[in-house]
Write a protein that holds these residues in place. Structure first.
Motif, short mmCIF file in Angstrom:
data_model
loop_
_atom_site.label_atom_id
_atom_site.label_comp_id
_atom_site.label_asym_id
_atom_site.label_seq_id
_atom_site.Cartn_x
_atom_site.Cartn_y
_atom_site.Cartn_z
N GLU A 1 0.82 -1.21 0.00
CA GLU A 1 0.00 0.00 0.00
C GLU A 1 0.86 1.27 0.00
O GLU A 1 0.63 2.18 -0.79
CB GLU A 1 -0.93 0.00 1.23
CG GLU A 1 -1.95 -1.13 1.21
CD GLU A 1 -2.88 -1.07 2.41
OE1 GLU A 1 -2.69 -0.16 3.26
OE2 GLU A 1 -3.78 -1.93 2.51
N THR A 2 1.85 1.30 0.86
CA THR A 2 2.67 2.53 0.97
C THR A 2 3.90 2.49 0.08
O THR A 2 4.48 3.54 -0.23
CB THR A 2 3.12 2.73 2.42
OG1 THR A 2 3.98 1.64 2.82
CG2 THR A 2 1.91 2.77 3.35
N GLY A 3 4.28 1.29 -0.34
CA GLY A 3 5.49 1.17 -1.15
C GLY A 3 6.77 1.28 -0.35
O GLY A 3 7.86 1.30 -0.92
#
Length: 533
Positions: free
Chosen positions: A466-468
């Motif tokens: 999701e955030t990388g």
């Protein structure tokens, strides 16, 4: 490296009809500029030394005239050459600038006048080492250093190395960038972001000073960078800011300043310079007799090569005077003989051993030099016959010379990395295991110290979908909080896209045999399970 834009031409006016005449008038063309005049000084000194030492031409004196031309004004240069030809020119030392050299060589070809300089045309003698051999020297060093990925900064397509031959001869990932002084900083920044640490610098001497400042500005002067300069004048530049960060700077030199004969000539040259130039200008021409740039050294040798050719000719031929003009284009019948004698010259000058083949210099010695903490030292040499000979391999792969301490992170997993939990163990002594032993061995061979500790979150490293964001040892490396990670980390495509891995050092060789039936037939295959290293 470039043999700069300086131009020099030598002309002789012959007044005798037997052997070599008692007076030979020579002329030289130098560029119009207000900077250093070391090339002009070397020319004047060579003539002065020949007149003082009668061992070569005992009954001949040389006098000279000097003209100044613009490297961008080929018309003016041709006019001056033709005027000098008309008053008795029998030999020409051509300019090193490729455009001017082409124009002057066309006159030499038409009139059969020997052309001594850096031209590769007929009736020419190239005192600069043959580019083909020089290119081989650079290729040999790159292969010795085992560069598989490097960049090249170059200003002109006709620099000292042949870029296309270089890229074809070496199996490596090569990033070539044509630059100017205005683009040095941006290209260096590009190489830094791409983590290109090995860089060949093929730019003019005037640009090297500016480039060195840009390297400092980009903070690219540390041990992991290696700069290979094509300039033969590395010892003339101020490298004080590079001596103590263990940055690798390597180059060739043509003049062996440690040679006793060279030291004597440089000392005499400095004294001569102080007598003909103002005392306050002395440092413009020489650096306290410690070294000399390649261009003036080549000019000095060119004058002597010409004189030795005349001496040899005198023993069996008579040098006849011909009235030559650019308008009539009647060739000189003595030009071919003179060029043949010059072409047969074998001598040791400021730039080392000299010998020619079809006008190209095929005998010379290049000293390989490298910056160490306190000075520039010779670490090897290259010759067309013996190729590369490294005499000090330790300066390239020296254990203990870097004085660098790396931050190394790891994770516990038996038997690769394990920990002593006793109170008597501190620092790196807390850890033991297979990976720890390998790390210790490499640190001794490569030459660095290290601080080994556990990764804070005790994870190898995974990317949050999701955030990388990455975690674990991968994140520590990406954020430059650690220089190195050791452990039993599995090599995946995602991890390899953001960090570098060494090759796996162990294959467990475990295989599983699967069996299934398809269309009435039985098939089997093996799936190898590799250790997660």
């Amino acid at each position: 490296m470039y043999w700069s834009g300086a131009a020099f031409c030598i002309f002789l006016f012959i007044t005798h009809t037997s052997g070599v005449p008692p007076v030979i008038r020579v002329g030289a063309l130098f560029p119009k500029h207000t900077g250093k005049h070391s090339s002009e000084l070397a020319f004047r000194y060579a003539v002065h030394r020949l007149n003082r030492d009668k061992s070569l031409l005992p009954e001949t004196n040389i006098v000279y005239d000097i003209e100044y031309v613009s490297r961008f004004d080929s018309f003016d240069t041709v006019q001056k050459v033709c005027r000098l030809v008309q008053v008795g020119v029998q030999a020409i030392f051509s300019p090193t600038d490729s455009v001017l050299a082409t124009h002057i060589n066309s006159i030499c070809d038409a009139l059969d006048i020997p052309d001594i300089g850096r031209s590769t045309h007929d009736f020419s003698i190239n005192v600069h080492p043959s580019q083909q051999y020089v290119n081989n020297a650079f290729i040999d060093v790159i292969r010795y250093l085992n560069w598989t990925r490097f960049g090249i900064l170059y200003e002109k397509d006709y620099g000292i190395i042949n870029l296309h031959q270089l890229s074809r001869s070496i199996q490596a990932e090569v990033h070539m960038r044509k630059v100017s002084q205005a683009s040095y900083l941006s290209v260096l920044n590009e190489f830094k972001n791409k983590e290109i640490h090995n860089i060949i610098i093929d730019i003019s001497s005037d640009g090297i000073t500016a480039l060195l400042k840009n390297i400092l500005q980009q903070q690219m002067n540390e041990y992991k960078y290696h700069y290979f300069f094509t300039s033969f004048d590395l010892e003339t530049f101020d490298l004080e800011d590079f001596k103590y960060n263990f940055v690798n700077i390597t180059s060739f030199r043509l003049v062996d300043i440690g040679d006793v004969a060279v030291k004597e000539i440089l000392k005499d040259l400095e004294f001569f310079g102080r007598t003909i130039f103002q005392e306050s200008d002395a440092n413009l021409y020489l650096r306290k007799a410690v070294t000399i740039e390649t261009e003036p050294a080549l000019i000095f040798d060119s004058v002597y090569v010409f004189a030795i050719g005349l001496q040899t000719l005198e023993q069996s031929h008579t040098l006849y005077l011909s009235n030559l003009t650019c308008d009539d284009e009647i060739p000189w019948n003595g030009g071919l003989s003179l060029i043949n004698y010059i072409n047969a010259v074998e001598w040791k000058g400021l730039t080392g051993p000299i010998q020619f083949k079809e006008g190209q210099r095929v005998q010379f010695k290049l000293d390989l030099i490298k910056l160490k903490q306190h000075s520039i030292v010779k670490v090897g040499e290259w010759t067309p016959q013996g190729y590369l000979n490294i005499t000090e391999p330790s300066v390239f792969f020296d254990s203990g010379s870097m004085n660098v301490t790396l931050v190394v992170i790891t994770i516990l997993e038996t038997p690769y990395v394990m920990m002593h939990y006793g109170k008597n163990f501190t620092g790196n002594e807390r850890f033991y295991g297979f990976c720890v032993d390998i790390l210790e061995t490499i640190s001794h061979e490569v030459g660095f110290d290290y601080i080994l500790d556990l990764v804070p979150d005790r994870k190898y490293g995974a990317k949050d979908p999701e955030t990388g964001e990455w975690n674990g040892m991968v994140a520590q490396l990406m954020k430059y909080k650690a220089d190195l990670a050791v452990g039993s980390m599995t090599i995946t495509y995602a991890r390899e896209s953001v960090i570098d891995f060494t090759k796996p050092f162990m294959n467990l060789g475990i295989s599983i045999l699967f069996k299934y039936i398809y269309c009435g037939k039985t098939f089997s295959y093996r799936m190898a399970l590799y250790s997660p290293l």
